[in-house]
Design an enzyme around this catalytic site. Sequence first.
Site, PDB file in Angstrom:
ATOM      1  N   THR A 110    -126.180  -4.470 -39.307  1.00 39.34           N
ATOM      2  CA  THR A 110    -124.976  -3.743 -38.901  1.00 39.34           C
ATOM      3  C   THR A 110    -124.556  -2.796 -40.018  1.00 39.34           C
ATOM      4  O   THR A 110    -125.097  -2.831 -41.128  1.00 39.34           O
ATOM      5  CB  THR A 110    -123.807  -4.711 -38.606  1.00 39.34           C
ATOM      6  OG1 THR A 110    -123.428  -5.365 -39.829  1.00 39.34           O
ATOM      7  CG2 THR A 110    -124.197  -5.763 -37.580  1.00 39.34           C
ATOM      8  N   LYS A 125    -114.372 -14.899 -46.489  1.00 38.75           N
ATOM      9  CA  LYS A 125    -114.816 -15.702 -45.355  1.00 38.75           C
ATOM     10  C   LYS A 125    -114.592 -17.190 -45.616  1.00 38.75           C
ATOM     11  O   LYS A 125    -114.336 -17.969 -44.680  1.00 38.75           O
ATOM     12  CB  LYS A 125    -116.282 -15.411 -45.045  1.00 38.75           C
ATOM     13  CG  LYS A 125    -116.512 -13.999 -44.501  1.00 38.75           C
ATOM     14  CD  LYS A 125    -115.739 -13.748 -43.215  1.00 38.75           C
ATOM     15  CE  LYS A 125    -116.050 -12.391 -42.605  1.00 38.75           C
ATOM     16  NZ  LYS A 125    -115.361 -12.174 -41.321  1.00 38.75           N
ATOM     17  N   TYR A 166    -116.268 -10.280 -50.310  1.00 40.28           N
ATOM     18  CA  TYR A 166    -116.566 -10.610 -48.912  1.00 40.28           C
ATOM     19  C   TYR A 166    -116.777 -12.112 -48.734  1.00 40.28           C
ATOM     20  O   TYR A 166    -116.204 -12.729 -47.836  1.00 40.28           O
ATOM     21  CB  TYR A 166    -117.813  -9.848 -48.461  1.00 40.28           C
ATOM     22  CG  TYR A 166    -118.227 -10.138 -47.037  1.00 40.28           C
ATOM     23  CD1 TYR A 166    -117.522  -9.596 -45.967  1.00 40.28           C
ATOM     24  CD2 TYR A 166    -119.322 -10.958 -46.761  1.00 40.28           C
ATOM     25  CE1 TYR A 166    -117.896  -9.861 -44.659  1.00 40.28           C
ATOM     26  CE2 TYR A 166    -119.703 -11.230 -45.454  1.00 40.28           C
ATOM     27  CZ  TYR A 166    -118.988 -10.675 -44.413  1.00 40.28           C
ATOM     28  OH  TYR A 166    -119.352 -10.950 -43.115  1.00 40.28           O
ATOM     29  N   ASP A 205    -105.021  -2.129 -35.275  1.00 34.72           N
ATOM     30  CA  ASP A 205    -105.366  -2.113 -36.686  1.00 34.72           C
ATOM     31  C   ASP A 205    -104.918  -3.455 -37.249  1.00 34.72           C
ATOM     32  O   ASP A 205    -103.710  -3.722 -37.348  1.00 34.72           O
ATOM     33  CB  ASP A 205    -104.652  -0.958 -37.391  1.00 34.72           C
ATOM     34  CG  ASP A 205    -104.934  -0.894 -38.887  1.00 34.72           C
ATOM     35  OD1 ASP A 205    -105.546  -1.841 -39.428  1.00 34.72           O
ATOM     36  OD2 ASP A 205    -104.540   0.095 -39.521  1.00 34.72           O
ATOM     37  N   ASN A 264    -113.045 -10.554 -35.022  1.00 33.64           N
ATOM     38  CA  ASN A 264    -114.310 -10.008 -35.499  1.00 33.64           C
ATOM     39  C   ASN A 264    -114.149  -8.943 -36.586  1.00 33.64           C
ATOM     40  O   ASN A 264    -115.017  -8.800 -37.444  1.00 33.64           O
ATOM     41  CB  ASN A 264    -115.073  -9.406 -34.319  1.00 33.64           C
ATOM     42  CG  ASN A 264    -116.262  -8.582 -34.759  1.00 33.64           C
ATOM     43  OD1 ASN A 264    -117.299  -9.097 -35.150  1.00 33.64           O
ATOM     44  ND2 ASN A 264    -116.113  -7.253 -34.718  1.00 33.64           N
TER      45      ASN A 264
END
Length: 245
Positions: free
Chosen positions: A203, A172, A168, A62, A89
């Site tokens: 995905t 990144k 998000y 985790d 990932n």
Amino acid sequence: MTETKKIALVTGANKGIGFEIARQLGQQGIIVLLGARDQGRREAAIQQLQTEGSEVVGVALDVTSQTSINAAAALIDTTYGRLDILVNNAAISLPAGRAIAGELDIDVLRATYETNVFGPFAVTKAMLPLLKRSEAGRIVNMSTQLGSLSMLSDPDSFVAKAPPVPAYNSSKTALNALTVAFASELHTTAIKINSVSPGFCATDLNGHRGFMTAAEGAKAVLPFALLPADGPSGGFFGSGDTVPW
């Protein structure tokens, strides 16, 4: 066996692009340590890849838990004594994060950063001693063109025209900054680290809206997990091309 075979750890590898990266690394004859926090999903993924002939071992991991990260590092150290490839990932994009910045709940931002920024940082830091024992350690931080400040600030870019996902996207961007920081620190070692965008893949992360398959996205990652000695470090790439910061 582990003296000749490379050993790779892929986080969040029980599904999606992470699973396909694990699959493609396994097809290269690499021992894959499949990191995932959900035991049932982890074991199902392992069973599938083992059925295909890959050498895959499950690692309970985790990325938001330092205790879990430390235990994974200790397990790898005891079992293999080194790590050759790390693919960071694991990532999330919460539905509540799909809002303009002025309406974004700060708790959603914090939760996103816990997985997408602090997670890769903590995992990389914990695995560095093992990567330094490799003849050619490789780190891939899974990024996205949505994290490119150059593209986000260009009104003509498809990225700037995409629906707002500030939690998000900014996570990144921050991960890209960590890529640069680690590359600078490690430039005198054999370790290479890069950010890689797999492209817009269908995905669970995006509700399967992508136009590429997870397998196609994984193909963009493999070359950077297997970089030769003269390969780049500290860069941002997508499908072999440089992505602007």
